[in-house]
Motif scaffolding. Structure first.
Motif, mmCIF file in Angstrom:
data_model
loop_
_atom_site.group_PDB
_atom_site.id
_atom_site.type_symbol
_atom_site.label_atom_id
_atom_site.label_comp_id
_atom_site.label_asym_id
_atom_site.label_seq_id
_atom_site.Cartn_x
_atom_site.Cartn_y
_atom_site.Cartn_z
ATOM 1 N N ARG A 10 50.042 30.497 45.896
ATOM 2 C CA ARG A 10 48.620 30.353 46.224
ATOM 3 C C ARG A 10 47.779 31.452 45.586
ATOM 4 O O ARG A 10 46.609 31.248 45.259
ATOM 5 N N TYR A 66 44.581 33.406 40.878
ATOM 6 C CA TYR A 66 43.508 34.385 41.060
ATOM 7 C C TYR A 66 43.936 35.776 40.600
ATOM 8 O O TYR A 66 45.115 36.040 40.391
ATOM 9 N N ARG A 87 37.388 31.456 47.329
ATOM 10 C CA ARG A 87 38.104 30.299 46.790
ATOM 11 C C ARG A 87 39.553 30.264 47.274
ATOM 12 O O ARG A 87 40.098 29.197 47.586
ATOM 13 N N PHE A 88 40.173 31.437 47.352
ATOM 14 C CA PHE A 88 41.554 31.511 47.842
ATOM 15 C C PHE A 88 41.646 31.033 49.290
ATOM 16 O O PHE A 88 42.545 30.263 49.650
ATOM 17 N N ASP A 92 41.447 27.413 49.436
ATOM 18 C CA ASP A 92 42.706 26.829 48.968
ATOM 19 C C ASP A 92 43.766 26.879 50.071
ATOM 20 O O ASP A 92 44.434 25.880 50.368
#
Length: 202
Positions: free
Chosen positions: A32, A36, A81-82, A85
């Motif tokens: 995950r 990034y 954004r993480f 997600d």
């Protein structure tokens, strides 16, 4: 088979179960994080704040701070954004034991009050970092750097807690940064602290 042999076999079995569980969680979190630059940017900020504090030249300090501010904004966006997600994880994969030590099959065995949802934890971290990056608390630069450092260390603590256990996470925090979980929790923003404690307990 005597009692000691059974104990030894049980210990070996638990060791392999723990390794398998922890490796699976490390792989899950790593997959995950992979898209990034969260980890290197965290290190850039933590090291950069120290360099900024040690810099005597006013112009150089200003340049360093401008670079750090830009990195803060980038990190805040990546964390947003993480967290979005991670929110897509299936609920069973996101449950973390609140117990100090690793326990086999903790997720199906423990009641809800002994578990917390790491999806919510990462959302709290994303919100906390974004708020400090925007200087919503209205702090001077030194206080803001101190609070952001604490926010990042608490995020790091959560990652280690998810992958291993609360005790291991606390030990790593102390070994790598010379600070305790209690100190870090006391140094983040009140909003982060209240939300984190409500989710995970003390």
């Amino acid at each position: 088979m005597d009692f000691l042999a059974l104990v030894a076999l049980a210990a070996i079995g638990l060791h392999f179960l723990r390794r398998r569980d922890q490796h699976a969680r490390i792989a899950l979190l790593g997959s995950r994080l992979a898209p990034y630059r969260i980890e290197p940017q965290m290190e850039t900020l933590l090291d950069g704040y120290l360099r900024w504090l040690d810099e005597a030249d006013v112009d150089r300090r200003r340049q360093i701070w401008q670079t750090l501010s830009a990195t803060e904004q980038s990190l805040a966006e990546q964390l947003r954004r993480f967290a979005a997600d991670v929110a897509g994880l299936e609920a069973p994969l996101a449950q973390v034991s609140k117990l100090p030590m690793w326990l086999p099959w903790a997720q199906p065995l423990l009641s809800g009050r002994l578990l917390f949802d790491v999806r919510r934890a990462f959302a709290i971290h994303a919100e906390g970092v974004a708020a400090v990056a925007a200087n919503e608390p209205g702090l001077d630069d030194k206080a803001r750097a101190y609070m952001m450092s604490a926010e990042l260390l608490l995020l790091q603590h959560t990652c280690h807690w998810f992958c291993r256990s609360k005790t291991v996470a606390g030990a790593r925090l102390l070994a790598r940064h010379g600070t305790s979980y209690t100190q870090v929790l006391a140094s983040v923003s009140p909003r982060t602290r209240d939300a984190y404690v409500a989710l995970t307990g003390r």
